[in-house]
Design an enzyme around this catalytic site. Structure first.
Site, mmCIF file in Angstrom:
data_model
loop_
_atom_site.group_PDB
_atom_site.id
_atom_site.type_symbol
_atom_site.label_atom_id
_atom_site.label_comp_id
_atom_site.label_asym_id
_atom_site.label_seq_id
_atom_site.Cartn_x
_atom_site.Cartn_y
_atom_site.Cartn_z
ATOM 1 N N CYS A 1 -5.860 3.058 -8.364
ATOM 2 C CA CYS A 1 -7.246 3.050 -8.811
ATOM 3 C C CYS A 1 -7.868 4.421 -8.576
ATOM 4 O O CYS A 1 -8.039 4.826 -7.414
ATOM 5 C CB CYS A 1 -8.032 1.979 -8.063
ATOM 6 S SG CYS A 1 -9.770 2.011 -8.561
ATOM 7 N N ASP B 1 0.867 -1.171 0.000
ATOM 8 C CA ASP B 1 0.000 0.000 0.000
ATOM 9 C C ASP B 1 0.912 1.233 0.000
ATOM 10 O O ASP B 1 2.063 1.164 0.441
ATOM 11 C CB ASP B 1 -0.886 -0.027 1.253
ATOM 12 C CG ASP B 1 -1.663 1.257 1.412
ATOM 13 O OD1 ASP B 1 -2.328 1.668 0.448
ATOM 14 O OD2 ASP B 1 -1.573 1.873 2.499
ATOM 15 N N ARG C 1 -10.462 -1.302 -7.219
ATOM 16 C CA ARG C 1 -10.500 -0.553 -5.950
ATOM 17 C C ARG C 1 -10.465 -1.528 -4.765
ATOM 18 O O ARG C 1 -11.363 -2.348 -4.609
ATOM 19 C CB ARG C 1 -11.753 0.337 -5.885
ATOM 20 C CG ARG C 1 -11.609 1.516 -4.903
ATOM 21 C CD ARG C 1 -12.759 2.487 -5.058
ATOM 22 N NE ARG C 1 -13.929 2.042 -4.345
ATOM 23 C CZ ARG C 1 -14.124 2.218 -3.035
ATOM 24 N NH1 ARG C 1 -13.233 2.853 -2.304
ATOM 25 N NH2 ARG C 1 -15.215 1.775 -2.459
ATOM 26 N N ASP D 1 -0.136 4.981 0.778
ATOM 27 C CA ASP D 1 -0.357 6.046 1.756
ATOM 28 C C ASP D 1 -0.404 5.524 3.198
ATOM 29 O O ASP D 1 -1.153 4.602 3.515
ATOM 30 C CB ASP D 1 -1.668 6.784 1.426
ATOM 31 C CG ASP D 1 -1.592 7.467 0.055
ATOM 32 O OD1 ASP D 1 -0.475 7.579 -0.491
ATOM 33 O OD2 ASP D 1 -2.643 7.884 -0.449
HETATM 34 MG MG LIG Z 1 -2.973 3.292 3.387
#
Ligand SMILES: [Mg+2]
Length: 285
Positions: free
Chosen positions: A101, A8, A119, A10
């Site tokens: 996405c 991932d 998503r 962020d």
């Molecule tokens: Mg995150």
């Protein structure tokens, strides 16, 4: 077919929610300015170690901010490009892929205003990457900070224990610990595949308080790792728990006890020189 670690973006690789909120309709947690890309602590080192072990590194990121009108595709791509540069500079590794996405069912930008198989928690990005980059999903891992990251990983067919959620009270507290878990499992797999064994050995301190000193703890652990490395051993885990040093390594019990004897020799002398007291139980020097 090579294994990958899906990442991932962020709040897993880079700091986001703690930054000042960008102008609406972007919101707190959205990162739309490439100049703000900073790796979180332990990420550069963790990525370097994962890459060195043979894992390809693939970012999979929801960027619903595009559907909300808070950033353009070009802005997201600029942030991703900056991320690649920072990782190349700080970790010395090239990402194998960056997927994102831009869709969101609650978006306001007509082109992106819908649900999408990419998503997260849907597995679309991971499946697309696996096919394009010829990734062996059964040997792959996922590291993310949100439950939907883990759900996307398991939906793609990655075992739950290989999907690590990072954060207080989650699977692992921080990125470095996630990298440790992946690499320990990888090393154990390699040892077992070669017909070797994995053992855990421990050694008690002379008194319960001796290992409370942070400097003593870090010196003892560093000594265990350095001595193991010098001897060509795979040290999977070295930690202080209570009044004991606990080491898990690839090799026989005798190898483990030999390692502890070396650690004892090296650190006992150092500790006596520093405090006048012995460090380890049963040491009459
Ligand atoms: Mg995150």
């Amino acid at each position: 077919m090579t294994p990958a670690v899906f990442l991932d973006r962020d709040d897993t690789l880079i700091e986001c929610t703690t930054l000042p909120a960008p102008p609406p309709p972007a919101k707190a947690g959205d990162l739309v300015d490439p100049r703000l890309v900073r790796l979180l602590p332990g990420v550069a080192d963790g990525l370097a170690r994962l890459h060195a072990a043979g894992f390809r590194l693939v970012v999979v990121s929801n960027q619903g901010v595009v559907a909300r009108g808070g950033a353009t595709l070009e802005q997201v791509e600029a942030v991703n490009q900056r991320l690649r540069e920072v990782i190349l500079t700080e970790a010395g590794v090239d990402l194998a892929g960056v997927y994102f996405c831009p869709f969101h069912p609650a978006g306001t930008v007509p082109r992106f205003h819908r649900e999408h198989s990419w998503r997260k928690p849907a597995p679309g990005m991971i499946l697309a990457a696996a096919s394009e980059l010829e990734i062996d999903l059964s040997a792959s891992w996922l590291i993310g900070d949100a439950a939907r990251d883990v759900d996307a990983g398991t939906a793609a067919g990655i075992a739950r224990e290989r999907c690590l959620q990072v954060g207080e009270g989650r699977d692992v507290p921080e990125f470095a610990a996630a990298a440790d878990v992946v690499l320990a499992a990888h090393d154990i797999g390699a040892i077992v595949a070669e017909g070797g064994e994995v053992v855990t050995v421990l050694m008690h301190a002379a008194d319960a308080g001796a290992l409370c000193d942070a400097r003593v703890r870090s010196t003892v652990i560093a000594a265990a790792r350095a001595i193991g490395e010098r001897a060509g051993l795979i040290v999977l885990h070295a930690a202080i728990e209570g009044d004991a040093l606990i080491v898990t390594l690839g090799g026989s019990r005798l190898t483990g006890l030999g390692l502890l004897a070396e650690v004892r020799r090296a650190t006992e002398r150092w500790h006596r020189g520093r405090t006048g007291n012995g460090l380890w139980r049963g040491n009459d020097e």
